[in-house]
Design an enzyme around this catalytic site. Structure first.
Site, PDB file in Angstrom:
ATOM      1  N   GLY A  46       0.839  -1.190   0.000  1.00  0.00           N
ATOM      2  CA  GLY A  46       0.000   0.000   0.000  1.00  0.00           C
ATOM      3  C   GLY A  46       0.875   1.240   0.000  1.00  0.00           C
ATOM      4  O   GLY A  46       2.063   1.162   0.345  1.00  0.00           O
ATOM      5  N   GLN A  51       3.044   9.898   1.826  1.00  0.00           N
ATOM      6  CA  GLN A  51       4.386   9.309   1.844  1.00  0.00           C
ATOM      7  C   GLN A  51       5.264   9.789   0.686  1.00  0.00           C
ATOM      8  O   GLN A  51       6.477   9.667   0.756  1.00  0.00           O
ATOM      9  CB  GLN A  51       4.295   7.777   1.806  1.00  0.00           C
ATOM     10  CG  GLN A  51       3.679   7.187   3.069  1.00  0.00           C
ATOM     11  CD  GLN A  51       3.537   5.699   2.947  1.00  0.00           C
ATOM     12  OE1 GLN A  51       2.570   5.207   2.381  1.00  0.00           O
ATOM     13  NE2 GLN A  51       4.509   4.955   3.439  1.00  0.00           N
ATOM     14  N   CYS A  92       6.271  -0.391   7.346  1.00  0.00           N
ATOM     15  CA  CYS A  92       5.919   0.817   6.597  1.00  0.00           C
ATOM     16  C   CYS A  92       7.085   1.213   5.699  1.00  0.00           C
ATOM     17  O   CYS A  92       8.238   1.210   6.136  1.00  0.00           O
ATOM     18  CB  CYS A  92       5.607   1.953   7.567  1.00  0.00           C
ATOM     19  SG  CYS A  92       5.109   3.477   6.757  1.00  0.00           S
ATOM     20  N   LEU A  93       6.763   1.577   4.457  1.00  0.00           N
ATOM     21  CA  LEU A  93       7.815   2.004   3.523  1.00  0.00           C
ATOM     22  C   LEU A  93       8.487   3.291   3.998  1.00  0.00           C
ATOM     23  O   LEU A  93       9.602   3.583   3.568  1.00  0.00           O
ATOM     24  CB  LEU A  93       7.224   2.193   2.126  1.00  0.00           C
ATOM     25  CG  LEU A  93       6.700   0.914   1.450  1.00  0.00           C
ATOM     26  CD1 LEU A  93       5.998   1.261   0.139  1.00  0.00           C
ATOM     27  CD2 LEU A  93       7.835  -0.077   1.200  1.00  0.00           C
ATOM     28  N   HIS A 134      -3.969   1.601   8.144  1.00  0.00           N
ATOM     29  CA  HIS A 134      -2.585   2.099   8.141  1.00  0.00           C
ATOM     30  C   HIS A 134      -2.450   3.260   7.139  1.00  0.00           C
ATOM     31  O   HIS A 134      -1.848   4.295   7.451  1.00  0.00           O
ATOM     32  CB  HIS A 134      -1.662   0.920   7.788  1.00  0.00           C
ATOM     33  CG  HIS A 134      -0.219   1.243   7.603  1.00  0.00           C
ATOM     34  ND1 HIS A 134       0.770   0.766   8.445  1.00  0.00           N
ATOM     35  CD2 HIS A 134       0.424   1.982   6.666  1.00  0.00           C
ATOM     36  CE1 HIS A 134       1.947   1.218   8.023  1.00  0.00           C
ATOM     37  NE2 HIS A 134       1.773   1.946   6.952  1.00  0.00           N
ATOM     38  N   GLU A 135      -3.028   3.102   5.935  1.00  0.00           N
ATOM     39  CA  GLU A 135      -2.930   4.147   4.900  1.00  0.00           C
ATOM     40  C   GLU A 135      -3.753   5.371   5.268  1.00  0.00           C
ATOM     41  O   GLU A 135      -3.316   6.506   5.036  1.00  0.00           O
ATOM     42  CB  GLU A 135      -3.393   3.612   3.538  1.00  0.00           C
ATOM     43  CG  GLU A 135      -2.685   2.374   3.014  1.00  0.00           C
ATOM     44  CD  GLU A 135      -1.183   2.438   3.051  1.00  0.00           C
ATOM     45  OE1 GLU A 135      -0.615   3.536   3.153  1.00  0.00           O
ATOM     46  OE2 GLU A 135      -0.552   1.367   3.015  1.00  0.00           O
ATOM     47  N   HIS A 138      -1.873   7.520   7.537  1.00  0.00           N
ATOM     48  CA  HIS A 138      -0.901   8.382   6.834  1.00  0.00           C
ATOM     49  C   HIS A 138      -1.575   9.675   6.357  1.00  0.00           C
ATOM     50  O   HIS A 138      -1.005  10.760   6.491  1.00  0.00           O
ATOM     51  CB  HIS A 138      -0.314   7.672   5.610  1.00  0.00           C
ATOM     52  CG  HIS A 138       0.820   6.741   5.903  1.00  0.00           C
ATOM     53  ND1 HIS A 138       1.973   7.135   6.551  1.00  0.00           N
ATOM     54  CD2 HIS A 138       1.005   5.427   5.609  1.00  0.00           C
ATOM     55  CE1 HIS A 138       2.810   6.108   6.647  1.00  0.00           C
ATOM     56  NE2 HIS A 138       2.245   5.050   6.085  1.00  0.00           N
TER      57      HIS A 138
END
Ligand code: GNR
Ligand code: NI
Length: 176
Positions: A46, A51, A92-93, A134-135, A138
């Site tokens: 995702g 991000q 997480c990226l 999670h997204e 963000h």
């Protein structure tokens, strides 16, 4: 298409709250295509626009093994959440190399728009529910690390700052 640069924790830009999309135009389609390419290249499941330093309510996601199931969520809203919570290991990226347990509602009902501006609803459970929450965090300027203890947050900040320093040093040519 283009690869976008992913911000790393504790970059303060990850704290920006995203604004709703109101034009479902070519520039949105380009952003989504570039975000999908960036997510695939980074081997993530995702990616939120936050991000990549774009502060609009745009999420891309693909939980398939073979990049065959790209999902796009524009202006997503959680309509319902189950009382039952589950704990899942998250990564997480924007926080590479860090994985830890986070508890969230098991089941959520979400309303969002697709890339054409068509509204849709879905019930999510399991990894889809975890990833969506999670997204959406963000987009609200929140990172999964925020759910961990202050001690862990401090350690993660130190680790990330060291890694960042090394990466910067590597990109500077030596003087002699
Ligand atoms: O690639 C990712 N994997 C993942 C695993 C467990 C819970 C959440 C995620 S999302 C993450 C990609 C990412 O950072 N999205 O914001
Ligand atoms: Ni993330």
């Amino acid at each position: 298409m283009a690869l976008l640069k992913i911000l790393h924790y504790p970059d303060p830009r990850l704290r920006t709250v995203a604004k709703p999309v109101n034009e479902f135009d070519d520039s949105l389609a380009t952003l989504v295509a570039n975000m999908a390419q960036t997510m695939y290249e980074a081997v993530g499941i995702g990616l939120a626009a936050t991000q990549v330093n774009v502060h609009k309510q745009v999420i891309v996601m693909d939980l398939s093994e073979d990049h065959s199931d790209l999902k796009v969520f524009i202006n997503p809203v959680i309509e319902q959440a189950s009382e039952q919570w589950v704990t899942h290991q998250e990564g997480c990226l924007s926080v590479p190399g860090v994985f830890d347990e986070v508890s969230r509602p098991d089941l959520i009902g979400v309303r969002a728009y697709d890339i054409h501006g068509q509204p849709f609803e879905l019930q999510a459970q399991g990894l889809l529910a975890v990833c969506l929450q999670h997204e959406m965090d963000h987009l609200n300027g929140k990172v999964f690390v925020d759910y961990l203890s202050r001690l862990k947050q401090g350690r993660i900040k130190t680790k990330m700052q060291k890694a960042e320093k090394l990466a910067t040093a590597d990109s500077v040519p030596p003087l002699y």
